[in-house]
Design an enzyme around this catalytic site. Structure first.
Site, PDB file in Angstrom:
ATOM      1  N   LYS A 113       0.842  -1.205   0.000  1.00  0.00           N
ATOM      2  CA  LYS A 113       0.000   0.000   0.000  1.00  0.00           C
ATOM      3  C   LYS A 113       0.874   1.250   0.000  1.00  0.00           C
ATOM      4  O   LYS A 113       0.528   2.247  -0.622  1.00  0.00           O
ATOM      5  CB  LYS A 113      -0.978  -0.011   1.175  1.00  0.00           C
ATOM      6  CG  LYS A 113      -1.954  -1.178   1.062  1.00  0.00           C
ATOM      7  CD  LYS A 113      -3.303  -0.957   1.698  1.00  0.00           C
ATOM      8  CE  LYS A 113      -4.264  -2.043   1.216  1.00  0.00           C
ATOM      9  NZ  LYS A 113      -5.353  -2.383   2.041  1.00  0.00           N
ATOM     10  N   LYS A 195      -4.660 -11.223  -6.429  1.00  0.00           N
ATOM     11  CA  LYS A 195      -5.802 -11.700  -5.652  1.00  0.00           C
ATOM     12  C   LYS A 195      -7.058 -10.892  -5.992  1.00  0.00           C
ATOM     13  O   LYS A 195      -6.958  -9.723  -6.362  1.00  0.00           O
ATOM     14  CB  LYS A 195      -5.510 -11.689  -4.149  1.00  0.00           C
ATOM     15  CG  LYS A 195      -5.541 -10.353  -3.489  1.00  0.00           C
ATOM     16  CD  LYS A 195      -5.621 -10.489  -1.951  1.00  0.00           C
ATOM     17  CE  LYS A 195      -5.975  -9.143  -1.336  1.00  0.00           C
ATOM     18  NZ  LYS A 195      -6.488  -9.167  -0.002  1.00  0.00           N
ATOM     19  N   LYS A 198     -11.449  -5.816  -3.783  1.00  0.00           N
ATOM     20  CA  LYS A 198     -12.513  -4.837  -4.045  1.00  0.00           C
ATOM     21  C   LYS A 198     -11.956  -3.580  -4.699  1.00  0.00           C
ATOM     22  O   LYS A 198     -12.680  -2.809  -5.279  1.00  0.00           O
ATOM     23  CB  LYS A 198     -13.260  -4.485  -2.766  1.00  0.00           C
ATOM     24  CG  LYS A 198     -12.402  -4.282  -1.564  1.00  0.00           C
ATOM     25  CD  LYS A 198     -13.217  -4.549  -0.309  1.00  0.00           C
ATOM     26  CE  LYS A 198     -12.323  -4.680   0.889  1.00  0.00           C
ATOM     27  NZ  LYS A 198     -12.936  -5.354   2.004  1.00  0.00           N
TER      28      LYS A 198
HETATM   29  P1  ATP Z   1      -8.807  -5.522  -0.278  1.00  0.00           P
HETATM   30  O1  ATP Z   1      -9.723  -6.391  -1.091  1.00  0.00           O
HETATM   31  O2  ATP Z   1      -9.117  -4.072  -0.418  1.00  0.00           O
HETATM   32  O3  ATP Z   1      -7.375  -5.870  -0.503  1.00  0.00           O
HETATM   33  P2  ATP Z   1      -9.373  -7.240   1.887  1.00  0.00           P
HETATM   34  O4  ATP Z   1     -10.591  -7.797   1.226  1.00  0.00           O
HETATM   35  O5  ATP Z   1      -8.143  -8.057   1.923  1.00  0.00           O
HETATM   36  O6  ATP Z   1      -9.075  -5.821   1.260  1.00  0.00           O
HETATM   37  P3  ATP Z   1     -10.867  -7.403   4.316  1.00  0.00           P
HETATM   38  O7  ATP Z   1     -12.155  -6.974   3.775  1.00  0.00           O
HETATM   39  O8  ATP Z   1     -10.620  -6.979   5.691  1.00  0.00           O
HETATM   40  O9  ATP Z   1      -9.702  -6.875   3.396  1.00  0.00           O
HETATM   41  O10 ATP Z   1     -10.693  -8.980   4.191  1.00  0.00           O
HETATM   42  C1  ATP Z   1     -11.507  -9.864   4.887  1.00  0.00           C
HETATM   43  C2  ATP Z   1     -10.973 -11.275   4.798  1.00  0.00           C
HETATM   44  O11 ATP Z   1     -11.029 -11.723   3.462  1.00  0.00           O
HETATM   45  C3  ATP Z   1      -9.509 -11.444   5.236  1.00  0.00           C
HETATM   46  O12 ATP Z   1      -9.403 -12.562   6.080  1.00  0.00           O
HETATM   47  C4  ATP Z   1      -8.756 -11.665   3.965  1.00  0.00           C
HETATM   48  O13 ATP Z   1      -7.633 -12.475   4.153  1.00  0.00           O
HETATM   49  C5  ATP Z   1      -9.797 -12.365   3.110  1.00  0.00           C
HETATM   50  N1  ATP Z   1      -9.573 -12.141   1.693  1.00  0.00           N
HETATM   51  C6  ATP Z   1      -9.524 -10.958   1.044  1.00  0.00           C
HETATM   52  N2  ATP Z   1      -9.334 -11.124  -0.275  1.00  0.00           N
HETATM   53  C7  ATP Z   1      -9.258 -12.467  -0.473  1.00  0.00           C
HETATM   54  C8  ATP Z   1      -9.076 -13.297  -1.630  1.00  0.00           C
HETATM   55  N3  ATP Z   1      -8.938 -12.777  -2.829  1.00  0.00           N
HETATM   56  N4  ATP Z   1      -9.050 -14.631  -1.456  1.00  0.00           N
HETATM   57  C9  ATP Z   1      -9.213 -15.189  -0.239  1.00  0.00           C
HETATM   58  N5  ATP Z   1      -9.389 -14.467   0.886  1.00  0.00           N
HETATM   59  C10 ATP Z   1      -9.417 -13.132   0.791  1.00  0.00           C
END
Ligand code: ATP
Ligand code: LTN
Length: 331
Positions: A113, A195, A198
């Site tokens: 980030k 990955k 959002k």
């Molecule tokens: P961003 O998508 O903005 O990078 P984030 O989705 O990682 O943010 P959170 O919303 O706090 O952040 O994530 C919630 C949970 O979802 C966390 O445990 C994270 O590890 C999991 N997670 C997020 N993206 C993925 C993915 N692509 N695959 C599997 N698990 C995920």
């Protein structure tokens, strides 16, 4: 009640996506039967990157409603909003005095980030792991179910807990992360090396939990595939199709091998169509429940009030001990 305690949270930065659901939330629904569990909406973490104040509360409540819609039971579990229990911020500060700059500088999430933001990266993003450690350690958590990307933060939480215990006497339980084997990392539908996120610039890359069936169908039909035609799992050689197989597995519960057999000799189009229907079928009941909670928020408010009170009782007792050990105030 089992002795093991589980804690996890999601940041209210946007509507949750399929990666969040498969990587984290879906696991929680199964784990709630085996652990005493606390599920938090971590809004203090969300503001480590700028958020629209008008949307913050809305998104926070949307994540809370999602917790209930996917089947987390508020009678068994504590569900609450992080900023409503001020002990998190307070312990986060104390733990921030124990963690080293060099440890924080090694965190991949911060580095990624910070690279994107350059000079504008906020100090909150740097200190993020101290607050996450506070979330976990306040409740004597033993297990932290997270996606693979968060394991490094849980590892640092363990280091901080041990350091506190050595310096001030046995106070914190040293937690473990719980990462599932298949689906810990759902990849972008447009680029299987990234990955699913959002914040992806391509709207086609990410399936949101509240996407309408036709939007889901469109996103899956446009998903990139690998060169060649086979539908077989090999994350290195066929990353795109392997990602789709992983999603299929989670949507249907079928083992990957069985799905491979089912589509042996068939084309990508047929596979994608079946996958889209499976995802629609998995998400429709969740979307229906989510709409019910939106139309009648009374129950949700009650769950969050009760959750806050229960969480605070535990957190306040722990923080009192911490402050005594550190020598803070007339506790
Ligand atoms: P961003 O998508 O903005 O990078 P984030 O989705 O990682 O943010 P959170 O919303 O706090 O952040 O994530 C919630 C949970 O979802 C966390 O445990 C994270 O590890 C999991 N997670 C997020 N993206 C993925 C993915 N692509 N695959 C599997 N698990 C995920
Ligand atoms: N950092 C996590 C969210 C998070 C969390 C936690 C997860 C904050 N505090 C405590 C588990 C336990 C993320 O970005 N997904």
């Amino acid at each position: 009640m089992p002795a093991e305690l589980l804690f996890s949270g999601v940041k209210p930065t946007s509507t949750p996506h399929l990666g969040n659901y498969i990587g984290a939330l879906k696991q929680w629904v199964e784990l709630q039967h085996r652990y005493r569990s606390i599920f938090c909406i971590v809004d203090l973490h969300a503001i480590t990157v700028p958020q629209d104040p008008k949307q913050m509360l809305e998104r926070t409540l949307e994540i809370a409603a999602t917790y209930l819609a996917i089947g987390l039971d508020p009678k068994r579990n504590i569900i609450f909003i992080q900023s409503e229990v001020h002990e998190h911020a307070e312990l986060g500060w104390i733990l921030g005095t124990l963690v080293k700059m060099s440890e924080l500088e090694r965190m991949t999430q911060y580095k990624d980030k910070a690279k994107a933001k350059g000079e504008n990266v906020g100090a909150g993003l740097f200190n993020y792991p101290s607050l996450m450690a506070a979330d976990i350690l306040l409740y004597d958590t033993t297990a932290v179910p997270v996606g693979e990307d968060q394991m490094q933060h849980v590892e640092l939480t363990r280091t901080i807990a041990r350091r506190f215990n050595t310096t001030f006497g046995e106070t914190f339980v040293v937690p473990q992360s719980l990462v599932q084997k298949v689906g810990a990392r759902i990849m972008s539908l447009q680029d299987p090396t990234k990955k699913m996120s959002k914040s992806d610039e391509s709207a086609l890359a990410t399936i949101m939990l509240n996407d309408a069936p036709d939007v889901i169908r469109k996103k899956i039909s446009r998903a990139v595939t690998d060169s060649g035609t086979g539908i077989s799992y090999d994350a290195i050689e066929h990353p795109a199709i392997s990602n789709l197989l992983t999603i299929f597995h989670h949507a249907t519960g079928k083992p990957i091998k069985e799905i491979e057999d089912e589509f042996a000799g068939k084309g990508y189009a047929e596979f994608k169509q079946a996958l889209a229907e499976a995802v629609v079928e998995m998400l429709t009941p969740i979307q229906n429940k989510l709409n019910e909670f939106k139309q009648d928020p009374g129950e949700l408010m009650k769950v969050l009030d009760e959750g806050r009170d229960k969480a605070q009782e535990i957190a306040a007792a722990k923080l009192k001990i911490v402050k005594e050990r550190v020598g803070l105030g007339r506790v």
